[in-house]
Structures are given as C-alpha cells and as structure tokens.
Write a protein that holds these residues in place. Structure first.
Motif, PDB file in Angstrom:
ATOM      1  N   LYS A 259       9.753  12.984  42.256  1.00 31.42           N
ATOM      2  CA  LYS A 259       8.322  13.938  42.414  1.00 31.42           C
ATOM      3  C   LYS A 259       9.018  14.391  43.218  1.00 31.42           C
ATOM      4  O   LYS A 259       8.672  16.082  43.739  1.00 31.42           O
TER       5      LYS A 259
ATOM      6  N   LYS B  23      -9.586  11.843  37.054  1.00 24.21           N
ATOM      7  CA  LYS B  23      -8.850  12.961  36.560  1.00 24.21           C
ATOM      8  C   LYS B  23      -9.337  13.898  36.149  1.00 24.21           C
ATOM      9  O   LYS B  23      -8.787  15.003  36.146  1.00 24.21           O
TER      10      LYS B  23
ATOM     11  N   GLU C  52      -8.020  17.685  37.902  1.00 26.14           N
ATOM     12  CA  GLU C  52      -6.953  18.485  36.511  1.00 26.14           C
ATOM     13  C   GLU C  52      -8.512  19.779  37.335  1.00 26.14           C
ATOM     14  O   GLU C  52      -7.827  20.998  36.796  1.00 26.14           O
TER      15      GLU C  52
ATOM     16  N   ARG D 255      -5.067  22.600  41.426  1.00 28.55           N
ATOM     17  CA  ARG D 255      -4.059  23.107  42.522  1.00 28.55           C
ATOM     18  C   ARG D 255      -2.570  22.308  42.651  1.00 28.55           C
ATOM     19  O   ARG D 255      -1.455  22.311  42.823  1.00 28.55           O
ATOM     20  N   PHE D 256      -2.950  20.853  41.632  1.00 29.66           N
ATOM     21  CA  PHE D 256      -2.398  20.023  41.330  1.00 29.66           C
ATOM     22  C   PHE D 256      -1.704  19.173  40.273  1.00 29.66           C
ATOM     23  O   PHE D 256      -2.527  19.269  39.194  1.00 29.66           O
ATOM     24  N   THR D 257       0.142  18.724  40.157  1.00 30.91           N
ATOM     25  CA  THR D 257      -0.409  18.312  38.726  1.00 30.91           C
ATOM     26  C   THR D 257      -0.363  17.081  39.124  1.00 30.91           C
ATOM     27  O   THR D 257      -0.009  16.464  40.081  1.00 30.91           O
ATOM     28  N   ILE D 258      -0.923  15.610  37.801  1.00 40.23           N
ATOM     29  CA  ILE D 258      -1.335  14.485  38.247  1.00 40.23           C
ATOM     30  C   ILE D 258       0.154  14.185  37.737  1.00 40.23           C
ATOM     31  O   ILE D 258       0.799  13.959  36.637  1.00 40.23           O
ATOM     32  N   GLU D 259       1.177  13.717  38.202  1.00 37.76           N
ATOM     33  CA  GLU D 259       2.436  13.359  38.470  1.00 37.76           C
ATOM     34  C   GLU D 259       2.944  11.711  37.859  1.00 37.76           C
ATOM     35  O   GLU D 259       3.187  11.201  37.338  1.00 37.76           O
TER      36      GLU D 259
ATOM     37  N   LEU E  32      -0.366  13.340  43.377  1.00 38.34           N
ATOM     38  CA  LEU E  32      -0.326  14.628  43.043  1.00 38.34           C
ATOM     39  C   LEU E  32       1.025  14.779  43.516  1.00 38.34           C
ATOM     40  O   LEU E  32       1.429  15.088  44.602  1.00 38.34           O
ATOM     41  N   ARG E  33       1.294  16.683  42.809  1.00 43.57           N
ATOM     42  CA  ARG E  33       2.058  17.397  43.186  1.00 43.57           C
ATOM     43  C   ARG E  33       1.236  18.449  43.006  1.00 43.57           C
ATOM     44  O   ARG E  33       1.178  19.013  42.398  1.00 43.57           O
ATOM     45  N   LYS E  34       2.114  19.208  44.243  1.00 46.96           N
ATOM     46  CA  LYS E  34       0.962  20.842  44.641  1.00 46.96           C
ATOM     47  C   LYS E  34       1.976  21.603  43.974  1.00 46.96           C
ATOM     48  O   LYS E  34       3.128  21.713  43.847  1.00 46.96           O
ATOM     49  N   LYS E  35       1.386  22.286  42.951  1.00 49.95           N
ATOM     50  CA  LYS E  35       1.790  23.701  42.488  1.00 49.95           C
ATOM     51  C   LYS E  35       2.313  24.647  42.849  1.00 49.95           C
ATOM     52  O   LYS E  35       1.564  24.597  43.812  1.00 49.95           O
TER      53      LYS E  35
END
Ligand SMILES: C[S@@+](CC[C@H](N)C(=O)[O-])C[C@H]1O[C@@H](n2cnc3c(N)ncnc32)[C@H](O)[C@@H]1O
Ligand SMILES: [Mg+2]
Length: 354
Positions: free
Chosen positions: A43, A267, A271, A275-279, A350-353
């Motif tokens: 990721k 979750k 959501e 600001r983040f996607t849950i990877e 989490l990955r920052k968008k």
C-alpha cells in the motif's frame, strides 16, 4: 465543566511502571508484524521512500513498545526499498522518528532507553493527539498502538445524577443505551478530529497503522475480560466508599474517558471522516490471548495503566488502597474471566487520500 484528567501511564522503569508492565500491548505488535509488513509493501508507494522518511508514533508512552512499533515499520520500509530498487537503504534513506504523547508523559525514560544501534533520528512531539501536533505533510507513516480508545473528555451527562446518561459505575456494568450513546457520540467526534489532524500532517498517500482492541459487533464491554477488569476497579472503589475511606459521591462522579467501539462503529467513523481509505481491517490473534488470567499480573498491569489517572481523582493514598483490593476481586471474578466473551485485537491500515 472541569477538564478531564489526563490518562497517562505510570512513568519510570520501576516494578510498577508502564514500561515494565506493557507486554500485553507489545504482543499485538509482534502478532501483527507480518500483516503490517505486507500492508506497507502493498500500500505504500515506492515514490514516498526517498531521502528522508518520517515515522510518527501517537500515544507512545515511555517505552519500550514504541521502539518495537517504529522499528518494525522501518524494517518493512527498508525491505520494500531494497527489494524494489536493488539499492541499499542505509546509503540513501535517513529515518526520523517523532514520538508523541501528552506533555506529562515520561519522555525522559523514553529518550534514556532509546535502543542502541538504531538507524533513526528521534524527536519528541508533546501534546494531545486530538489536536494538530505536527506541520502539514510532515510524516509518511503514523502508528497508534493501544491509544485509539480514548475520548478527549468524559461525555456530557455521564457524571450528572440528573441526566438520563448518568453512569453510576466507573465504566461498564451500567452501560445502558443512553450511556452508550453519550460515549459513542463523544468518541466519534473526537476520533474524527484525531484522524482529520493526522490527515493534515501526513504526506499524500501516507499510511496510518492502528493497533488496538475493539468489541465484536453486539458484544458488551462488561462481557469481555477487559470490561470485567474495569468493573473490578470500580467495585474496589465502591468497597472503599462503604468502608468510609472515600466519599461515595467521589466514586459516583468518577468516570473514565475510554470507549471501546464495536468493529462496525470503527469502520463507520473512519469512513465518515472521509480523508482515508481503509486498506486493511485485520482480526489479529494475540499471542497472549485476551489477557493473562493471573490476578496478580492483572492487578499490577492495571496499576501501571490506570494508576496515574485514578490518583488524579482520588489522591495517591486511595490509589494504593484500591490496588490492594483489586487482586482479591479479580480472584473472585476468575470464573467470569474464564468465560468472558472474546474481544477483538485489530490492525487497521489507512491510506490518506490524495
Ligand atoms: C495504553 S498506552 C499505550 C502506549 C504505547 N503506544 C504502547 O503500545 O505501549 C496509551 C498512551 O496513550 C497516551 N494518550 C492518551 N490520550 C492521549 C492524547 N490525547 N494525546 C496523546 N497521547 C495520549 C497515554 O499518555 C499513553 O501513553
Ligand atoms: Mg460514575
């Protein structure tokens, strides 16, 4: 409303310190190490690994777990770099580690016990993680280990006898719908602020790694071993009130700024932050199981984790008396502890968008 006392750990390296009583929290880092390395490999964009790479630990306490957390991350980043570029990370990448906790955390013990031979530069970042503590886009990977279950204050109404959300208990047993809602609302608002601040501070594409405990959907805190332990602390306080050692009012008005969310609540909160996607949301089987079910060990680790918080409300002397009672209480609760419903230990990536 008065400010909530800070939930800090017992400092130093003595027998009652958090430093010596945090192997439970460390076991999760160890159990999740491989999953974490895989997530970093899959990721984290290789473009982010160049020149200077910064790792930040939020709620680091006084060690030694934070050193394990950051070293595992650095190992995974170096490994990815080595494999994907064929180059030696030691020649090209410098690491910086930012250690965050409350200003009153024992940073002296932390810095005095920095591991020899580490390949990173260190800096302390004092302040509450419910606020911005770092400049914009200043780190690449952030980590939180067992510090993602705090609220910034006791929710409104919880300590007010006239409120429907008054919780007479310290935390768990009396957790009715109104109490739960008050805690969930507070936790949700605080956690969104926390994540929003981290999103500002992270570089685009940067990762947050969250390690901790939550509840399986539909399970009540009071049914888990952690809840039973918290209730034993509350019951010990009540005993002291009955013995006239402390005022009942003081016990009734005592509450904890803790909320262990259910998996789905977590979750949803993440959501909604947007600001983040849950990877990844991994269920980690913990080497130490739920808790070591030895009342003596449990009482000592309770002391290291709750001692400073309790003594801020009740004073040092009461705090010592409470912990003398807890071991016996936990011995009585052993059958319930053995039959407790399982909690859940997680690694959330989490990955920052962008
Ligand atoms: C259970 S300890 C975990 C420490 C460490 N991460 C570990 O794995 O051993 C929780 C830590 O979170 C810190 N903490 C709690 N609320 C905080 C806040 N608002 N800002 C910064 N640190 C906080 C406490 O001071 C404590 O050191
Ligand atoms: Mg109370």
């Amino acid at each position: 409303m008065a400010t909530t006392p800070k939930w800090i750990m017992v400092g130093g390296e003595g027998p009652e310190s958090y430093n010596q009583n945090s192997s439970y929290q460390r076991a999760l880092l160890e159990a999740a190490k491989e999953k974490m390395s895989e997530a970093i490999k899959a990721k984290l964009s290789l473009d982010l690994i160049s020149d200077r790479f910064s790792v930040a630990d939020f709620g680091c306490a006084s060690g030694p777990n934070t050193f394990v957390a950051v070293q595992n991350i650095i190992d995974a980043v170096e490994d990815k770099y080595r494999k994907e570029t064929g180059q030696n990370p030691a020649e090209n990448i410098e690491f910086q580690v930012l250690f965050n906790d409350f200003t009153t955390n024992d940073f002296n013990t932390l810095f005095q016990s920095l591991p020899a031979g580490r390949r990173y530069y260190s800096a302390g970042v004092p302040g509450s993680f419910f606020e911005r503590v770092l400049p914009k886009e200043s780190f690449h990977i952030g980590v939180i280990n067992y510090a993602f279950h705090f609220t910034s204050k006791i929710p409104k109404g919880i300590t007010d006898r006239d409120s429907p959300s008054w919780n007479r208990d310290m935390h768990c047993t009396g957790f009715n719908e109104a109490v739960k809602k008050a805690y969930l609302d507070q936790y949700s608002a605080d956690t969104k602020i926390l994540l929003d601040a981290r999103a500002d501070e992270l570089v685009p594409g940067g990762l947050m790694l969250l390690f901790g405990s939550c509840l399986r959907d539909g399970v009540k805190m009071s049914e888990t071993s952690k809840g039973i332990v918290l209730d034993a602390v509350g019951a010990s306080l009540n005993d002291l009130a009955q013995q006239g050692v402390i005022e009942q009012d003081k016990v009734d008005s005592f509450s904890t700024p803790l909320y262990f969310a259910e998996e789905n609540e977590l979750k949803q909160i993440i959501e909604e932050t947007g600001r983040f996607t849950i990877e990844a949301f991994e269920d980690i089987i913990h080497a130490k199981g739920e808790f070591t079910l030895d009342p003596k060990v449990l009482a000592v680790s309770c002391r290291a984790s709750f001692g400073t918080f309790l003594s801020q409300h009740f004073g040092e002397q009461v705090f010592t008396k409470v912990f003398d009672l807890i071991e016996a209480k936990l011995r009585q609760e052993l059958p319930r502890l053995l039959n407790a419903k399982p909690g859940m230990q997680y690694l959330i990536v989490l990955r920052k968008k962008n």
